[in-house]
Design a protein around this motif. Structure first.
Motif, PDB file in Angstrom:
ATOM      1  N   PRO A 188       0.819  -1.209   0.000  1.00 58.26           N
ATOM      2  CA  PRO A 188       0.000   0.000   0.000  1.00 58.26           C
ATOM      3  C   PRO A 188       0.856   1.263   0.000  1.00 58.26           C
ATOM      4  CG  PRO A 188      -0.650  -1.516   1.752  1.00 58.26           C
ATOM      5  CD  PRO A 188       0.601  -2.037   1.169  1.00 58.26           C
ATOM      6  N   ALA A 189       2.059   1.165   0.559  1.00 55.71           N
ATOM      7  CA  ALA A 189       2.915   2.335   0.659  1.00 55.71           C
ATOM      8  C   ALA A 189       3.893   2.361  -0.487  1.00 55.71           C
ATOM      9  CB  ALA A 189       3.647   2.340   1.984  1.00 55.71           C
ATOM     10  N   ARG A 190       3.394   2.477  -1.677  1.00 57.32           N
ATOM     11  CA  ARG A 190       4.305   2.476  -2.817  1.00 57.32           C
ATOM     12  C   ARG A 190       5.191   3.707  -2.810  1.00 57.32           C
ATOM     13  NH1 ARG A 190       4.479  -1.196  -6.761  1.00 57.32           N
ATOM     14  NH2 ARG A 190       6.450  -0.130  -7.073  1.00 57.32           N
ATOM     15  N   LYS A 248       0.538   6.472   9.461  1.00 56.34           N
ATOM     16  CA  LYS A 248       0.889   5.223   8.789  1.00 56.34           C
ATOM     17  C   LYS A 248      -0.287   4.247   8.842  1.00 56.34           C
ATOM     18  CE  LYS A 248       4.287   1.966   7.749  1.00 56.34           C
ATOM     19  NZ  LYS A 248       5.652   1.928   7.299  1.00 56.34           N
ATOM     20  N   LYS A 249      -0.948   4.213  10.000  1.00 47.05           N
ATOM     21  CA  LYS A 249      -2.093   3.314  10.142  1.00 47.05           C
ATOM     22  C   LYS A 249      -3.191   3.704   9.166  1.00 47.05           C
ATOM     23  CE  LYS A 249      -1.609   1.818  14.838  1.00 47.05           C
ATOM     24  NZ  LYS A 249      -1.620   2.576  16.083  1.00 47.05           N
ATOM     25  N   GLU A 250      -3.358   5.010   8.978  1.00 49.26           N
ATOM     26  CA  GLU A 250      -4.461   5.466   8.163  1.00 49.26           C
ATOM     27  C   GLU A 250      -4.160   5.384   6.669  1.00 49.26           C
ATOM     28  OE1 GLU A 250      -6.378   8.827  10.126  1.00 49.26           O
ATOM     29  OE2 GLU A 250      -6.964   9.495   8.133  1.00 49.26           O
ATOM     30  N   THR A 251      -2.958   5.761   6.292  1.00 50.20           N
ATOM     31  CA  THR A 251      -2.665   5.869   4.865  1.00 50.20           C
ATOM     32  C   THR A 251      -1.657   4.853   4.377  1.00 50.20           C
ATOM     33  OG1 THR A 251      -0.827   7.373   5.218  1.00 50.20           O
ATOM     34  CG2 THR A 251      -3.013   8.353   5.020  1.00 50.20           C
ATOM     35  N   GLY A 252      -0.915   4.240   5.303  1.00 48.82           N
ATOM     36  CA  GLY A 252       0.119   3.300   4.884  1.00 48.82           C
ATOM     37  C   GLY A 252       1.443   3.976   4.580  1.00 48.82           C
ATOM     38  N   ASN A 253       1.466   5.290   4.589  1.00 51.85           N
ATOM     39  CA  ASN A 253       2.716   5.995   4.315  1.00 51.85           C
ATOM     40  C   ASN A 253       3.472   6.268   5.605  1.00 51.85           C
ATOM     41  OD1 ASN A 253       1.991   5.977   1.697  1.00 51.85           O
ATOM     42  ND2 ASN A 253       1.552   8.170   1.554  1.00 51.85           N
TER      43      ASN A 253
END
Lengths: 372, 341
Positions: free
Chosen positions: B23-25, B49-54
């Protein structure tokens, strides 16, 4: 191992001229003939032997030559790498320190102020230099008698069964990471000294002209004296280990002769052991001094990090390495350059101490060589 | 044989790693700088990070080092407690804005004194740090604290030994309220401390004060709270005695004139207002106006936008003060006009 045994152990088809060639080659390389034979044998058993049946001799010889060359160059490159690193460090220190050298010149050594935020910045090395030298001197004053005392006890007086445990305990002291000393000094030793030892000395010397200001109050958890004491504990194992080793080199016949004419243990140590090993002991002391001068983490914890020169040893101060450790991350421009220059100073200081130690050890070796 | 096994293993590890981070490309955002806001930045980063994966990789290496890193363009953003002046920002093509605010409190360790009981004025604090007021029963202290019974013991002054934004704001305050401090010492991340001992970091100072009897130090509010240190009340610019509370910090922050400060260069110490805590401080973010890695820069801005929108409560939980909404709007406008992506 005798030559006969050697030949007996060697593979049959290598007897004769081939073996001689190998022996000569390795003997030439190693000088030590005995060891040379051993190595040749291992080598023969290992790689060359399997092939020797089908291939001719020159190939085996070439394989050795190639291996030799590769080994020679690998080790040589390692050695050169160290020299390059050392040179690189010196050069980068000088380059980094250059703006400060140009700006302050020799005044850097005599200025007590350290004001990186002043306009223009005034930076001087006097107080860290003073702290570095003073803490090291006090540390040595404590560690030398105690360290040598332990070594004498271990070599002359200690019952045999207790020698190993005590010796190992001392050596373990050298293995404790310096940050642990720092924390211990901060949480345990600092409060203890400030509540007991320091008030005692302050009261003892109150009113005495010079001593009164050297041991002047108020007591402090963080001070030059506390840092010196921690340093003393840290360098103790160096002095003890080296002294113990050189004390062991004293020929027993000398000591026995002294005991024989009725000397006490103190007299034997004072007039036989110490004179015989003097230079070695001094060498060990110098190595310890080198460590004390450069010790960073433990000192940073407990010295108080204050750029002031106070007559009292119970006042906070700083050392070169503590100053660099605490200020480097947030420094820039001339401030950083001055910290580099401090580093260079410490480098030079430590270099001279270690060079002196080497010189003394060298003299000891020469002396021992003559006597042998 | 072994070699192939190793390759296969490495491949497997790589595959599983990329599967986890799919998810965190976009690459993780990198930032470096001030230690003061580190707790809140890392809390935001976790939630983000939990919300967006970044992910966000923030290294709290100190303000000075943070400035150096952003100048060298090795990080996406730098963080500093001591703001850069507008001309310096223009020269280096940097954009600066305040991210979150906090407060610095004086802490003491004197027997019988409970949190908030001791009252100090800025000038007196300056005199203590100058080494002019050396005993706790000094008349100057007694005058402000008629009810307290203070010992006749030497004051053990503790300051930061490392360069720090906390020191910058503290010395900035002392320079504003104590003329002698201004002329003799001045302000800066590392100054020539006339008295006391130095300790490394906020935790070093709180450790020292907690342990040394009759000591005084200054730390970021969260450290005083976590370590249950005895903080002192201060007399502010309006002449009122204030306790260090979030309301008092907010009052100081509300007074700041962000709109008319080029590069948001505002130092929040000694703000007017009856309820203002006098040593309040903002911490700043620095970014390149023309970033090398535009994708990373865009990601970073997304993170900051998210933090402004959703991070307020998390900041308050850690005793930081979120930026007022009007300032956030202005900052967001600055982003769109200044950063090229």
């Amino acid at each position: 191992m005798s030559a006969a045994e050697e030949r007996h152990g060697a593979p049959p088809f290598f007897k004769g001229s081939c073996e001689k060639v190998f022996l000569r080659r390795f003997a030439g390389h190693m000088r030590d003939r005995k060891q040379g034979i051993g190595v040749a044998e291992i080598a023969v058993h290992g790689s060359a032997m399997e092939q020797a049946g089908s291939h001719d001799r020159t190939r085996a010889l070439n394989a050795f030559r190639l291996g030799d060359k590769a080994f020679y160059w690998t080790t040589r490159i390692c050695a050169i790498l160290v020299l390059l690193l050392l040179g690189g460090i010196i050069v980068s220190l000088i380059v980094g320190a250059w703006p400060a050298i140009v700006q302050f010149g020799s005044a850097f050594l005599t200025t007590q102020r350290w004001a990186p935020s002043a306009e223009p910045p005034v930076l001087g090395a006097l107080s860290p230099l003073y702290g570095t030298i003073l803490t090291s001197v006090i540390a040595m004053a404590i560690a030398i008698p105690v360290g040598i005392g332990i070594a004498v006890f271990l070599t002359e007086l200690c019952p045999l069964w207790a020698r190993r445990p005590i010796g190992m305990a001392i050596e373990l002291l050298a293995g404790i990471p310096s940050i642990i000393y720092g924390m211990w000094g901060f949480f345990i030793l600092g409060p203890f000294l400030a509540n007991t030892v320091q008030p005692f000395f302050i009261d003892l010397f109150a009113g005495v002209p010079v001593l009164g200001s050297i041991f002047g109050g108020p007591p402090s958890y963080l001070s030059l004296f506390n840092a010196s004491l921690i340093l003393a504990i840290m360098v103790l194992p160096f002095i003890t280990a080296i002294s113990r080793d050189v004390f062991a080199t004293v020929p027993p016949v000398l000591k026995e002769a002294a005991y024989g004419v009725g000397c006490t243990t103190w007299e034997v140590v004072r007039h036989v052991v110490l004179p015989y090993t003097r230079v070695g002991v001094i060498g060990g002391v110098m190595l310890a001094l080198g460590r004390a001068l450069g010790e960073t983490m433990a000192v940073t914890f407990i010295i108080g990090n204050s750029f002031r020169i106070s007559p009292s040893i119970f006042a906070p101060g700083t050392t070169i390495s503590a100053a660099i450790a605490s200020e480097f991350a947030e420094s820039d421009g001339l401030h950083q350059s001055s910290l580099m220059l401090l580093g260079l100073l410490l480098f030079v200081l430590t270099f001279f101490v270690l060079a002196a130690a080497r010189l003394m050890l060298l003299r000891l070796e020469k002396k021992a060589g003559k006597q042998a | 044989m072994n070699f192939f096994k190793a390759i296969a293993a490495a491949g497997l590890i790589a595959a599983s790693a990329s599967a986890f981070s799919l998810p965190a490309r976009a690459a993780d955002i990198t930032g470096a700088g001030a230690t003061f806001p580190f707790p809140v930045y890392s809390k935001w980063a976790d939630a983000y990070k939990k919300e967006t994966g970044n992910g966000l990789n923030y290294q709290s290496i100190g303000s000075g080092a943070g400035i150096k890193q952003i100048l060298a363009k090795t990080v996406t953003f730098g963080a500093t407690d001591a703001p850069l002046k507008a001309d310096k920002l223009d020269k280096d093509g940097l954009l600066q804005w305040p991210m979150v605010m906090g407060a610095i409190v004086p802490v003491v360790n004197v027997e019988g004194v409970r949190p908030g009981e001791l009252i100090l004025s800025g000038e007196l604090l300056g005199d203590i740090y100058l080494g002019k007021v050396t005993k706790w029963d000094d008349p100057a202290i007694a005058k402000l604290n008629p009810k307290l019974k203070l010992p006749s013991a030497a004051i053990a002054v503790v300051h930061r030994s490392d360069g720090s934004g906390t020191s910058f704001n503290f010395t900035n305050y002392l320079s504003k309220v104590n003329a002698e401090w201004k002329s003799r010492v001045g302000e800066g991340t590392a100054v020539e401390w006339p008295a006391g001992v130095g300790a490394k970091g906020n935790e070093g100072v709180s450790g020292n004060v907690g342990q040394t009897r009759n000591s005084i130090g200054y730390v970021e509010y969260a450290y005083a709270k976590q370590n249950k240190l005895v903080y002192a009340a201060l007399i502010n610019k309006a002449g009122k005695t204030v306790q260090p509370t979030v309301a008092a910090f907010q009052a100081a922050a509300a007074n700041a004139d962000w709109a008319h400060a080029p590069g948001y260069y505002v130092i929040l110490t000694d703000q007017p207002g009856e309820a203002s805590w006098p040593i309040t401080a903002a911490t700043f973010i620095l970014m390149q106006k023309e970033p090398v890695d535009k994708a990373a820069s865009t990601e970073a801005i997304k993170f900051f936008k998210w933090s402004f929108e959703k991070g307020g409560k998390m900041a308050e939980e850690l005793d930081y003060i979120p930026m007022p909404e009007s300032v956030v709007k202005q900052i967001e406008k600055t982003w769109t006009s200044e950063i090229r992506s």
